[in-house]
Design a protein around this motif. Structure first.
Motif, PDB file in Angstrom:
ATOM      1  N   LEU B 140       0.871  -1.166   0.000  1.00 27.77           N
ATOM      2  CA  LEU B 140       0.000   0.000   0.000  1.00 27.77           C
ATOM      3  C   LEU B 140       0.913   1.223   0.000  1.00 27.77           C
ATOM      4  O   LEU B 140       1.696   1.409   0.931  1.00 27.77           O
ATOM      5  CB  LEU B 140      -0.856  -0.063   1.263  1.00 27.77           C
ATOM      6  CG  LEU B 140      -2.059   0.826   1.421  1.00 27.77           C
ATOM      7  CD1 LEU B 140      -2.963   0.798   0.218  1.00 27.77           C
ATOM      8  CD2 LEU B 140      -2.833   0.390   2.669  1.00 27.77           C
ATOM      9  N   VAL B 141       0.852   2.010  -1.053  1.00 32.48           N
ATOM     10  CA  VAL B 141       1.845   3.066  -1.216  1.00 32.48           C
ATOM     11  C   VAL B 141       1.388   4.377  -0.588  1.00 32.48           C
ATOM     12  O   VAL B 141       2.134   5.026   0.139  1.00 32.48           O
ATOM     13  CB  VAL B 141       2.123   3.303  -2.724  1.00 32.48           C
ATOM     14  CG1 VAL B 141       3.240   4.329  -2.892  1.00 32.48           C
ATOM     15  CG2 VAL B 141       2.511   2.008  -3.394  1.00 32.48           C
ATOM     16  N   ILE B 142       0.179   4.762  -0.889  1.00 29.42           N
ATOM     17  CA  ILE B 142      -0.283   6.058  -0.370  1.00 29.42           C
ATOM     18  C   ILE B 142      -1.797   6.021  -0.207  1.00 29.42           C
ATOM     19  O   ILE B 142      -2.495   5.315  -0.952  1.00 29.42           O
ATOM     20  CB  ILE B 142       0.157   7.221  -1.300  1.00 29.42           C
ATOM     21  CG1 ILE B 142      -0.011   8.582  -0.604  1.00 29.42           C
ATOM     22  CG2 ILE B 142      -0.594   7.189  -2.628  1.00 29.42           C
ATOM     23  CD1 ILE B 142       0.715   9.721  -1.318  1.00 29.42           C
ATOM     24  N   ALA B 278       7.042   9.137  -0.620  1.00 36.17           N
ATOM     25  CA  ALA B 278       5.950   8.177  -0.500  1.00 36.17           C
ATOM     26  C   ALA B 278       6.389   6.758  -0.749  1.00 36.17           C
ATOM     27  O   ALA B 278       5.642   5.835  -0.539  1.00 36.17           O
ATOM     28  CB  ALA B 278       4.836   8.557  -1.474  1.00 36.17           C
TER      29      ALA B 278
END
Lengths: 675, 279
Positions: B140-142, B278
């Motif tokens: 889950l990046v952002i 991020a």
């Protein structure tokens, strides 16, 4: 989080209610009631017992959602020999990861579990004394000599407070779990065992409470006659020494309790069979010694090894069970049987009974807790063989839950890639997909599971949005009216972050924000600040917005150029010590009065009963240093904690700031085993 | 109300249906010639709808008092928006605790008592399931909680993910289409496991157009994480939940609206996800 002492207390609520009005078997004999306890006697007893008393603090484990969840609990115990053996309850210390004992002379020492027996609810610890003597030794008494009305003293640490002694009398010498509790058998079971199958408790009215569990019940000579196990208000139940002592001694000798089994299910005889004494055979396990001996359902067992048997009520069942359980393994039991009006004699050769349930373990890379099958758990699952490993709990979304097909609690792994599974070590914990042969009740299937023990990834970044750099509080109509002078409603500025767009625009503490982009700021009483902050966040950085301002009786409009939100504070989670720390946000630094460069990480995410929690670390503590190394950044904390882990340090000392004071918190970690 | 295809010539959303068999990505398809049938939409857009699975552990604190954490299985849909497997979905779908937190912050009071609730989530075992059944670990990046958006990516360290790189069937957004109030649009989603995750197409109507501070269209239906399409089959954006205030004194009624976040906004978020901070 289960607290054993509380669980048992809850159980006791039902027991106490259910047994109201029930009496023991001895008062009817007219046994003389002993003289009431005097304060002198109580003082003498206390002087004899208290030196041997220990308060036990444990970090235990329970299987839950594919992991062994830790919990913190407390109980009581008594030192029973000079080498530091302590007798207590299984439900206090039988499933521990770490255990510490507070001794009567003020020492706190770690202890090791020597052995545990869920059927008798007895466990034995051994204190790590480091060559020093024990402060006192309790002596065993004779529970069989107790009569209803005898004075007794309950010793222990109620609610984990320091050692206490309470006085009472024996209320019942053979308290049992009535039949109608059978429907809650699973609730009362401890690791699959029903203590009431073996134990008839000593009922007494010496006040005990959660935390007294495992503490001794002593007679007026100060000798142990029971081990307190259940209790509520004025009614308590102790495991008599006639059961507890041999179990404790066997645990010390061999670490386990060997018991016999012949595969009989027995119950009190039915009212319709009142014509003949005996214990009614309700069922016989196929292939068991009883089955081989020819026993069958409906038989009455009238004698064992020549001793007459009669089981008329549940009170008499534990005695019958005990007779079989304590027989030497491999010995021949001569059973007299009454069947169809005839007396028969059969011989059943006993076998080792084993535990009701196997020992819980976890396989993190599978996302399961497992337990090996035992003879009894295999019988309960109607399996002929005890080979295989049972899945006890599954982590939702974990590797086992995502296997093809999904694995479920209760599934039994019988083979891996065609090779039979006989022990936990036969289950591979890493590598590529594992092919499993699985039994689910009567179903047989193959499943593919991909073990994965990757550390949870760091949390995702939060999208920034725009930022003002203010702390605010609602300024509602009541406050506005109290201030008078035409003061409007709005949001009052309580803090301006240095260097923020708000400061650049000249906003000051005490200003009142009344409008945002020429629209009045509504004050509804709940969530006003969050709503405003979210509204600002939705704008793009670099845009100029108008803020309506009320300052010292004057209204004005201020243009503020929004900045991008500062990056999400960095976090570090230590999986061994079980806490997280993060760098404070700009607002938090301002709120806490931290100047630039001043060390301080915010502690958060403390795992319940984790090592940091047990040590007393608290959320919102400000971490200043680890093992004397300052921690101005998360990276510094990570380096210090990694160093401690690499060195497998016995202690990790955190220096924290908490509510105006600073203190040192010592964590006693349990580092993972090295491969 | 659909508009003629010619009115949307500026729309340059393309569908990149990459071959999973190892061949290079298919030729981009630039919009349909006429209002497509459901079958055509499923064929064209369906492969870009992927399943997300994993574990989400949610811990809650009420007025500072922590409750025991609870793990639950994550089973959601997402949309692949580039051939490397970047996936966009609703933040509330990926992180159910977020909605609760947001509701409480929007209007959290119970029986007149102020109640502060903090919800934290930890994801593990995240996986993306490609149309051919291949599962790859994902990160889950952002997350953009305000606009209910989440960006995920295949875990670049994983061998299976590396093998899939550049081959994901993607719905590539390069500009934004338009919709107007009372336009009827289509929402493409997947049904639950009980329906074998079949595609579903739902007609919904645009009820409002929001332009400030960030553009979106309010619609009267659809499921979060679904793909919003114009009637003539062009990509509009992602269906999200925009949560309003919750009044616990009136039986927890929540005013929440479904909103289509335009593709340009999504691209902007993906771009910020690519920024070093991020990663």
């Amino acid at each position: 989080m289960p607290r054993p002492s509380i669980i048992l207390t809850a159980s006791a609520t039902l027991i106490a209610l259910a047994l109201a009005g029930c009496g023991g078997d001895r008062p009817a004999t007219g046994a003389a009631v002993a003289a009431p306890a005097s304060s002198v006697e109580a003082q003498t007893v206390a002087a004899r017992v208290l030196p041997s008393l220990v308060r036990i603090r444990v970090v235990g484990v329970n299987p839950r959602q594919g992991k062994l969840d830790k919990y913190e609990s407390a109980g009581s115990g008594a030192i029973i020999d000079a080498t530091g053996h302590v007798v207590t309850n299984h439900h206090v210390a039988g499933k521990v990861r770490r255990v510490w004992c507070d001794l009567s002379d003020g020492r706190q020492v770690e202890a090791d579990l020597v052995g545990t027996d869920p059927l008798a609810d007895i466990a034995v610890l051994r204190l790590r004394l480091g060559g020093k003597p024990v402060p006192g030794i309790a002596t065993w008494g004779d529970s069989d000599s107790l009569r209803v009305g005898d004075p007794v003293y309950a010793c222990g640490s109620p609610v984990a407070l320091s050692s206490s002694v309470t006085a009472g009398i024996v209320s019942n010498t053979r308290m049992v779990m009535p039949d109608f509790f059978a429907r809650w058998a699973d609730f009362f079971a401890m690791d699959g065992e029903q203590v009431g199958d073996l134990v008839r408790w000593i009922g007494h009215d010496a006040v005990i409470f959660g935390g007294n569990s495992g503490g001794p019940l002593v007679d007026r000579a100060g000798k142990i006659v029971g081990v307190n196990e259940i209790g509520l208000g004025s009614m308590g139940g102790a495991i008599p020494t006639v059961i507890a002592r041999p179990v404790a001694e066997e645990l010390i000798r061999s670490g386990t309790v060997a018991r016999s089994w012949i595969g009989l299910d027995v119950q009190p005889r039915l009212p319709a069979r009142a014509d003949h004494r005996g214990a009614l055979v309700g069922g016989v396990t196929p292939g068991s010694p009883a089955a081989v001996a020819g026993l069958r359902a409906g038989d009455l067992v009238t004698a064992i090894d020549g001793e007459a048997i009669d089981v008329r009520s549940p009170e008499e069942l534990p005695g019958f069970n005990r007779r079989i359980l304590i027989a030497p393994i491999g010995s021949d039991l001569k059973l007299a049987i009454y069947r169809d009006g005839k007396e028969l004699a059969v011989v059943a050769r006993t076998q080792a009974r084993g535990a009701a349930l196997g020992h819980d373990d976890e396989i993190l890379s599978w996302g399961v807790t497992v337990r090996p099958l035992t003879r009894l758990s295999a019988v309960a699952k109607e399996r002929a063989s005890a080979n295989g490993i049972e899945i006890a709990t599954v982590q939702p979304g974990g590797p086992a839950d995502s296997a093809h097909p999904r694995l479920e609690a209760g599934d039994i792994i019988t083979a891996v890639a065609g090779k039979p599974v006989l022990a936990l070590k036969d289950l591979p914990t890493s590598g590529g997909p594992v092919l499993l042969s699985v039994e689910r009740k009567r179903l047989r299937f193959t499943a593919a599971l991909n073990p994965s023990d990757a550390e949870p990834p760091p949390p995702p970044a939060e999208a920034g949005g725009a930022w003002l750099g203010l702390a605010l509080l609602p300024h509602d109509a009541t406050l506005a009216e109290a201030l008078g002078k035409g003061t409007p409603v709005g949001l009052q500025v309580t803090l301006v972050v240095p260097g923020s767009p708000a400061e650049t625009a000249g906003l000051k503490v005490g200003d009142l924000l009344t409008h945002f982009e020429n629209e009045p700021i509504e004050i509804t009483g709940t969530g006003d600040v969050d709503r405003f902050t979210a509204q600002v966040r939705r704008y793009k950085a670099g845009l100029s917005v108008n803020l309506g301002l009320f300052r010292t009786g004057t209204t004005s409009t201020v243009a503020v150029t929004l900045a991008a939100q500062p990056p999400t504070p960095r976090r570090y989670r230590d999986r061994v010590l079980e806490f997280s720390c993060r760098e404070p946000s700009a607002e938090e630094r301002a709120e806490r009065g931290l100047s630039a460069g001043q060390p301080g990480l915010i502690i958060e995410g403390i795992q319940n009963a984790g090592w940091a929690d047990v040590a007393g670390l608290s959320e919102e503590d400000l971490l200043l240093a680890i093992d004397a190394t300052p921690t101005p950044t998360v990276a510094a904390a990570q380096t210090a904690l990694t160093a401690a882990r690499t060195a497998r340090a016995a202690t990790v000392v955190l220096h924290v700031h908490r509510k105006g004071h600073s203190r040192y918190v010592t964590i006693l970690p349990e580092w993972p085993r090295t491969p | 109300m659909s508009r003629p295809y010619s009115a949307a010539l500026l729309s340059t959303f393309v569908i990149l249906l990459g071959s999973l068999g190892g061949a290079s990505a298919a030729e981009p398809i630039v919009g349909p010639a006429a209002a497509p049938s459901a079958k055509e939409i499923f064929t064209r857009f369906g492969p870009a709808l992927v399943q997300l699975s994993g574990t989400v552990k949610t811990t809650m604190k009420f007025s500072g008092n922590a409750m025991p954490g609870r793990e639950s299985r994550l089973d959601a849909a997402g949309v692949v928006i580039d051939a490397d497997g970047t996936v966009i979905t609703s933040a509330n779908v990926v992180d159910p605790g977020r909605m609760m937190q947001k509701a409480m912050k929007a209007g959290g009071s119970m029986s007149g008592m102020d109640m502060k609730m903090d919800v934290a989530s930890e994801h593990s075992n995240l996986r993306l399931r490609a149309p051919d059944g291949t599962q790859v670990p994902a990160v889950l990046v952002i997350i953009d909680g305000d606009r209910d958006l989440a960006v995920l990516r295949p875990d670049a360290k994983d061998a299976a993910a590396q093998k899939m790189a550049g081959k994901w069937p993607a719905l590539a957004a390069v500009a934004t289409d338009k919709a107007e109030v009372l336009d009827q649009i289509l929402v493409l989603g997947r049904l639950g496991a009980q329906f074998d995750r079949q595609f579903a197409l739902t007609p919904v109507q645009v009820t409002a157009q929001i332009s400030k501070p960030r553009p979106c269209w309010i619609v009267n239906g659809g499921s979060p994480g679904g793909v919003a399409l114009t009637r003539d089959g062009r990509y509009l954006g992602l269906i999200t939940i925009q949560l309003g205030e919750v009044d616990f004194s009136s039986m927890m009624s929540a005013s929440q609206g479904m909103a289509v976040v335009p593709a340009a906004e999504i691209l902007e978020l993906v771009k910020s996800a690519n920024a070093p901070a991020a990663k």
